[in-house]
Write an enzyme that holds these catalytic residues in place. Structure first.
Site, PDB file in Angstrom:
ATOM      1  N   LYS A  14     -14.373   5.748  -0.797  1.00  0.00           N
ATOM      2  CA  LYS A  14     -14.377   4.798   0.319  1.00  0.00           C
ATOM      3  C   LYS A  14     -12.962   4.588   0.854  1.00  0.00           C
ATOM      4  O   LYS A  14     -12.099   4.042   0.177  1.00  0.00           O
ATOM      5  CB  LYS A  14     -14.932   3.432  -0.092  1.00  0.00           C
ATOM      6  CG  LYS A  14     -15.195   2.587   1.152  1.00  0.00           C
ATOM      7  CD  LYS A  14     -15.323   1.121   0.871  1.00  0.00           C
ATOM      8  CE  LYS A  14     -14.041   0.343   1.081  1.00  0.00           C
ATOM      9  NZ  LYS A  14     -13.531   0.306   2.454  1.00  0.00           N
ATOM     10  N   GLY A  17      -4.954  -0.612  -4.280  1.00  0.00           N
ATOM     11  CA  GLY A  17      -5.024  -1.706  -3.314  1.00  0.00           C
ATOM     12  C   GLY A  17      -4.352  -2.939  -3.871  1.00  0.00           C
ATOM     13  O   GLY A  17      -3.425  -2.848  -4.680  1.00  0.00           O
ATOM     14  N   SER A  18      -4.848  -4.095  -3.465  1.00  0.00           N
ATOM     15  CA  SER A  18      -4.189  -5.347  -3.841  1.00  0.00           C
ATOM     16  C   SER A  18      -4.495  -5.734  -5.281  1.00  0.00           C
ATOM     17  O   SER A  18      -5.543  -5.384  -5.823  1.00  0.00           O
ATOM     18  CB  SER A  18      -4.639  -6.459  -2.906  1.00  0.00           C
ATOM     19  OG  SER A  18      -6.024  -6.662  -3.037  1.00  0.00           O
ATOM     20  N   THR A  19      -3.590  -6.504  -5.864  1.00  0.00           N
ATOM     21  CA  THR A  19      -3.772  -6.980  -7.239  1.00  0.00           C
ATOM     22  C   THR A  19      -5.010  -7.880  -7.315  1.00  0.00           C
ATOM     23  O   THR A  19      -5.772  -7.829  -8.284  1.00  0.00           O
ATOM     24  CB  THR A  19      -2.505  -7.730  -7.692  1.00  0.00           C
ATOM     25  OG1 THR A  19      -1.432  -6.779  -7.695  1.00  0.00           O
ATOM     26  CG2 THR A  19      -2.652  -8.307  -9.085  1.00  0.00           C
ATOM     27  N   GLU A  20      -5.220  -8.659  -6.264  1.00  0.00           N
ATOM     28  CA  GLU A  20      -6.356  -9.585  -6.226  1.00  0.00           C
ATOM     29  C   GLU A  20      -7.686  -8.825  -6.361  1.00  0.00           C
ATOM     30  O   GLU A  20      -8.520  -9.157  -7.213  1.00  0.00           O
ATOM     31  CB  GLU A  20      -6.274 -10.299  -4.885  1.00  0.00           C
ATOM     32  CG  GLU A  20      -7.138 -11.494  -4.726  1.00  0.00           C
ATOM     33  CD  GLU A  20      -7.136 -11.923  -3.246  1.00  0.00           C
ATOM     34  OE1 GLU A  20      -6.347 -11.400  -2.440  1.00  0.00           O
ATOM     35  OE2 GLU A  20      -7.971 -12.781  -2.931  1.00  0.00           O
ATOM     36  N   GLY A  26      -8.008  -5.763  -7.367  1.00  0.00           N
ATOM     37  CA  GLY A  26      -7.945  -5.053  -8.652  1.00  0.00           C
ATOM     38  C   GLY A  26      -8.493  -5.911  -9.788  1.00  0.00           C
ATOM     39  O   GLY A  26      -9.238  -5.433 -10.655  1.00  0.00           O
ATOM     40  N   GLU A  75      -4.206   1.038  -9.382  1.00  0.00           N
ATOM     41  CA  GLU A  75      -2.836   1.144  -8.871  1.00  0.00           C
ATOM     42  C   GLU A  75      -2.687   0.025  -7.849  1.00  0.00           C
ATOM     43  O   GLU A  75      -3.257   0.089  -6.771  1.00  0.00           O
ATOM     44  CB  GLU A  75      -2.617   2.533  -8.274  1.00  0.00           C
ATOM     45  CG  GLU A  75      -1.155   2.889  -8.196  1.00  0.00           C
ATOM     46  CD  GLU A  75      -0.571   2.547  -6.853  1.00  0.00           C
ATOM     47  OE1 GLU A  75      -0.066   1.407  -6.716  1.00  0.00           O
ATOM     48  OE2 GLU A  75      -0.619   3.400  -5.962  1.00  0.00           O
ATOM     49  N   CYS A 129       3.408   0.416  -1.788  1.00  0.00           N
ATOM     50  CA  CYS A 129       3.297  -0.394  -3.009  1.00  0.00           C
ATOM     51  C   CYS A 129       4.579  -0.337  -3.834  1.00  0.00           C
ATOM     52  O   CYS A 129       4.918  -1.292  -4.522  1.00  0.00           O
ATOM     53  CB  CYS A 129       2.103   0.061  -3.829  1.00  0.00           C
ATOM     54  SG  CYS A 129       2.033   1.836  -4.044  1.00  0.00           S
ATOM     55  N   GLU A 169       4.394  -9.829  -2.836  1.00  0.00           N
ATOM     56  CA  GLU A 169       4.440  -8.566  -2.107  1.00  0.00           C
ATOM     57  C   GLU A 169       4.246  -8.854  -0.618  1.00  0.00           C
ATOM     58  O   GLU A 169       3.218  -9.405  -0.229  1.00  0.00           O
ATOM     59  CB  GLU A 169       3.318  -7.649  -2.617  1.00  0.00           C
ATOM     60  CG  GLU A 169       3.371  -6.278  -2.014  1.00  0.00           C
ATOM     61  CD  GLU A 169       2.339  -5.332  -2.616  1.00  0.00           C
ATOM     62  OE1 GLU A 169       1.180  -5.747  -2.766  1.00  0.00           O
ATOM     63  OE2 GLU A 169       2.700  -4.187  -2.914  1.00  0.00           O
TER      64      GLU A 169
HETATM   65  P1  NDP Z   1      -7.449  -4.566  -0.472  1.00  0.00           P
HETATM   66  O1  NDP Z   1      -7.127  -4.537  -1.906  1.00  0.00           O
HETATM   67  O2  NDP Z   1      -8.427  -5.567   0.024  1.00  0.00           O
HETATM   68  O3  NDP Z   1      -7.970  -3.134   0.009  1.00  0.00           O
HETATM   69  C1  NDP Z   1      -7.899  -1.927  -0.709  1.00  0.00           C
HETATM   70  C2  NDP Z   1      -9.244  -1.201  -0.681  1.00  0.00           C
HETATM   71  O4  NDP Z   1     -10.211  -1.935  -1.440  1.00  0.00           O
HETATM   72  C3  NDP Z   1      -9.840  -1.061   0.708  1.00  0.00           C
HETATM   73  O5  NDP Z   1     -10.569   0.141   0.791  1.00  0.00           O
HETATM   74  C4  NDP Z   1     -10.777  -2.258   0.751  1.00  0.00           C
HETATM   75  O6  NDP Z   1     -11.791  -2.118   1.715  1.00  0.00           O
HETATM   76  C5  NDP Z   1     -11.359  -2.226  -0.653  1.00  0.00           C
HETATM   77  N1  NDP Z   1     -11.932  -3.486  -1.109  1.00  0.00           N
HETATM   78  C6  NDP Z   1     -11.767  -4.744  -0.604  1.00  0.00           C
HETATM   79  N2  NDP Z   1     -12.456  -5.648  -1.333  1.00  0.00           N
HETATM   80  C7  NDP Z   1     -13.084  -4.952  -2.314  1.00  0.00           C
HETATM   81  C8  NDP Z   1     -13.932  -5.327  -3.404  1.00  0.00           C
HETATM   82  N3  NDP Z   1     -14.264  -6.594  -3.617  1.00  0.00           N
HETATM   83  N4  NDP Z   1     -14.386  -4.362  -4.233  1.00  0.00           N
HETATM   84  C9  NDP Z   1     -14.032  -3.076  -4.041  1.00  0.00           C
HETATM   85  N5  NDP Z   1     -13.234  -2.660  -3.030  1.00  0.00           N
HETATM   86  C10 NDP Z   1     -12.753  -3.587  -2.183  1.00  0.00           C
HETATM   87  O7  NDP Z   1      -6.088  -4.723   0.334  1.00  0.00           O
HETATM   88  P2  NDP Z   1      -5.873  -5.402   1.757  1.00  0.00           P
HETATM   89  O8  NDP Z   1      -6.151  -4.387   2.777  1.00  0.00           O
HETATM   90  O9  NDP Z   1      -6.610  -6.699   1.877  1.00  0.00           O
HETATM   91  O10 NDP Z   1      -4.333  -5.737   1.690  1.00  0.00           O
HETATM   92  C11 NDP Z   1      -3.900  -6.967   1.129  1.00  0.00           C
HETATM   93  C12 NDP Z   1      -2.588  -6.830   0.410  1.00  0.00           C
HETATM   94  O11 NDP Z   1      -2.765  -5.961  -0.683  1.00  0.00           O
HETATM   95  C13 NDP Z   1      -1.462  -6.200   1.219  1.00  0.00           C
HETATM   96  O12 NDP Z   1      -0.783  -7.144   1.974  1.00  0.00           O
HETATM   97  C14 NDP Z   1      -0.622  -5.625   0.130  1.00  0.00           C
HETATM   98  O13 NDP Z   1       0.221  -6.629  -0.384  1.00  0.00           O
HETATM   99  C15 NDP Z   1      -1.614  -5.219  -0.929  1.00  0.00           C
HETATM  100  N6  NDP Z   1      -1.958  -3.777  -0.860  1.00  0.00           N
HETATM  101  C16 NDP Z   1      -1.420  -2.957  -1.800  1.00  0.00           C
HETATM  102  C17 NDP Z   1      -1.668  -1.603  -1.722  1.00  0.00           C
HETATM  103  C18 NDP Z   1      -1.079  -0.662  -2.694  1.00  0.00           C
HETATM  104  O14 NDP Z   1      -0.882   0.493  -2.367  1.00  0.00           O
HETATM  105  N7  NDP Z   1      -0.840  -1.070  -3.903  1.00  0.00           N
HETATM  106  C19 NDP Z   1      -2.482  -1.018  -0.660  1.00  0.00           C
HETATM  107  C20 NDP Z   1      -3.065  -1.979   0.223  1.00  0.00           C
HETATM  108  C21 NDP Z   1      -2.778  -3.299   0.120  1.00  0.00           C
HETATM  109  P3  NDP Z   1     -11.543  -2.636   3.215  1.00  0.00           P
HETATM  110  O15 NDP Z   1     -10.284  -2.065   3.710  1.00  0.00           O
HETATM  111  O16 NDP Z   1     -12.678  -2.068   3.914  1.00  0.00           O
HETATM  112  O17 NDP Z   1     -11.516  -4.133   3.117  1.00  0.00           O
END
Ligand code: NDP
Length: 493
Positions: free
Chosen positions: A197, A249-252, A254, A271, A305, A402
């Site tokens: 996804k 993606g985000s720590t939250e 994760g 990650e 990141c 971050e």
């Molecule tokens: P998210 O963690 O929400 O997004 C990362 C991926 O996870 C996207 O594909 C997202 O889908 C998907 N996702 C969202 N919610 C869920 C869930 N409950 N279960 C499974 N998958 C999910 O990051 P954000 O885009 O909200 O960014 C927020 C913050 O996170 C940024 O400001 C940054 O600080 C951090 N971030 C860190 C990254 C890294 O490389 N470590 C990358 C991206 C963000 P969708 O996009 O469709 O919501």
């Protein structure tokens, strides 16, 4: 320079050095009006019938309509992946699997301009970066893991590796195609099938990648691509027939995923975010270090990141480093991501821009001093100028959270011990940079900094052979290298 006008009276750049615009043509990209879900080798309508446009961050132009997957669609994707795994892919001789990966790598190289233009259009990053970093590295990952596919027994001697099964992979919006490659290449090399996804705001290169799979004649169902929002990601995570989850993606989110996976027996790698320290000692080559600082925080608008978002400068060279940094910031060209001269492109989404603005406002409120070089931002689209904060206390939000934008927080230190203590004062532990002429100091800091990746006298260097991943709230598990293969394998006793 259409988008950015430096005020000549304050600009450090002589007017003779002004650049003409050098736009990359977008004609090479042919987009469909609407994309379905790529399930079992075919395009399918989402069961909800729901679509939404993916929008270009540079001018908010809707690029193409993209499907929103729900639980039923994810189930179809997982079934297709399971079917492909059981009926052919996992039994294929490894050298045959490798051939598909080599083919994918070569097609990515052949179509790299098309992919680079689309990546910059959909995500807002400068074409210079998508062309010179994202695409070559994506192809390199497929080449690298193609090489391992038939050598797993040698990679893990005496351990009898076998594939895990169906891998659910969820990727972010900052490096869409590169994160896809980091995840799909090792998964297929190890003999797994995939449900991937992409992020809601940057799905288009993953959808174009489906065409690469067709060109490579990859058997149907080996890779399935479901677009949508976080709900689709959550459906993949909770699906009982998925054997492994890989998330960036985000720590939250994760943490949410970790809770959902707990007790299910699914393998998991995360990650997550970072707040990396870039540490400059007074014996460092300062001009080179300033380039490293710029690359560390303004590369990809700071949507990285492992961005070097906390700069620690030894007090004796603080004034010199800051003066040189500000001068260099004044030469950064902010503007159209498709212009080949652009250094800093558009912010990926309105939400991300608001997040950056909120954190920057908190920095000013808490008492830090802000500096932004003079530049006029385009009126349409989402933009944020390169920013540096001084007078930052370790407790400020801009030193702890971050920001994921082009915003640098500068702090100082006197001794190596103090540098280590301050650098480690973060919930994250993904990356760090050390700038010094002393090899012994590099080795000592590398031992003591709690970060998964430590660069010495360079920053943001990536190689498929080199593992990448974090400690603490930056997650666990590694991607890249042999370490990146292990999470996609079970080992028979
Ligand atoms: P998210 O963690 O929400 O997004 C990362 C991926 O996870 C996207 O594909 C997202 O889908 C998907 N996702 C969202 N919610 C869920 C869930 N409950 N279960 C499974 N998958 C999910 O990051 P954000 O885009 O909200 O960014 C927020 C913050 O996170 C940024 O400001 C940054 O600080 C951090 N971030 C860190 C990254 C890294 O490389 N470590 C990358 C991206 C963000 P969708 O996009 O469709 O919501």
């Amino acid at each position: 320079m259409a988008e950015v006008e430096k005020r000549q009276d304050r600009s450090p750049v002589p007017s003779a050095f002004e650049y003409a615009t050098a736009p990359e043509s977008r004609e090479i990209v042919r987009l469909e009006e609407r994309y379905g879900l790529f399930l079992g080798g075919e395009w399918k309508e989402p069961s909800s019938g729901e679509y939404a446009p993916s929008v270009a961050p540079r001018d908010e132009e809707p690029l193409a309509e993209v499907a929103y997957a729900g639980g039923e669609d994810v189930d179809l994707a997982v079934r297709a992946a399971r079917d492909a795994f059981t009926n052919g892919w996992s039994d294929l001789p490894a050298s045959e699997r490798a051939k598909y990966l080599f083919r994918i790598a070569r097609i990515l190289q052949e179509r790299s301009r098309e992919f680079a233009v689309l990546e910059s259009l959909d995500g807002g990053k400068p074409i210079r970066e998508s062309r010179d970093v994202d695409l070559p590295l994506s192809a390199a990952h497929f080449f690298y893991y193609a090489g391992w596919a038939d050598k797993l027994e040698y990679a893990f001697p005496n351990r009898r590796p076998r594939p895990v099964g169906v891998a659910g992979q969820i990727i972010p919006w900052n490096f869409p195609l590169l994160m896809l490659s980091w995840k799909i290449a090792p998964a297929l090399a190890a003999g797994n099938t995939v449900v991937l996804k992409p992020a809601e705001s940057t799905p288009l290169t993953a959808l174009l990648f489906a065409d690469v799979l067709r060109q490579a004649e990859l058997p149907a169902g080996v890779v399935n691509i479901v677009t949508g929002d976080g709900r689709a990601g959550a459906e993949i995570v909770k699906h009982p027939d998925v054997d492994k989850i890989a998330f960036t993606g985000s720590t939250e989110v994760g943490k949410e995923i970790m809770r959902a996976v707990a007790g299910t027996g699914k393998k998991l790698t995360l990650e997550l975010g970072g707040k990396a320290a870039n540490v400059i000692f007074d014996d460092a080559a300062i001009d080179q270090a300033v380039e490293g600082i710029i690359n560390g925080i303004y590369f990809n608008q700071g949507h990285v990141c492992c961005a070097g978002s906390r700069l620690f400068v030894q007090e004796s060279v603080y004034q010199e480093v800051l003066a040189k940094l500000k001068r260099r910031m004044g030469t950064l060209r902010v503007g159209d991501p498709l212009d080949k001269n652009t250094d800093v492109g558009a912010i990926n989404s309105r939400e991300q821009l608001e997040r950056i603005e909120e954190l920057v406002a908190s920095g000013e409120e808490e008492g830090a001093e802000i500096y932004q070089p003079p530049c006029r931002l385009p009126e349409k689209g989402w933009w944020f100028p390169p920013t540096v904060f001084t007078n930052v206390a370790q407790s400020y939000r801009i030193a702890q959270e971050e920001i994921f934008g082009p915003v640098l927080s500068v702090l100082t230190f006197r001794t190596p011990d103090e540098a280590v203590e301050k650098a480690n004062n973060t919930p994250y532990g993904l990356s760090a940079g050390v700038w010094t002429e002393k090899g012994s100091r590099i080795l000592s800091l590398a031992q003591r900094l709690r970060a998964g990746v430590i660069w010495a006298n360079t920053y943001n260097r990536f190689d498929p052979a080199s593992p990448f991943g974090g400690y603490k709230e930056s997650g666990f598990g590694r991607e890249g290298g042999l370490h990146g293969l292990a999470p996609y394998l079970e080992f028979e006793k």
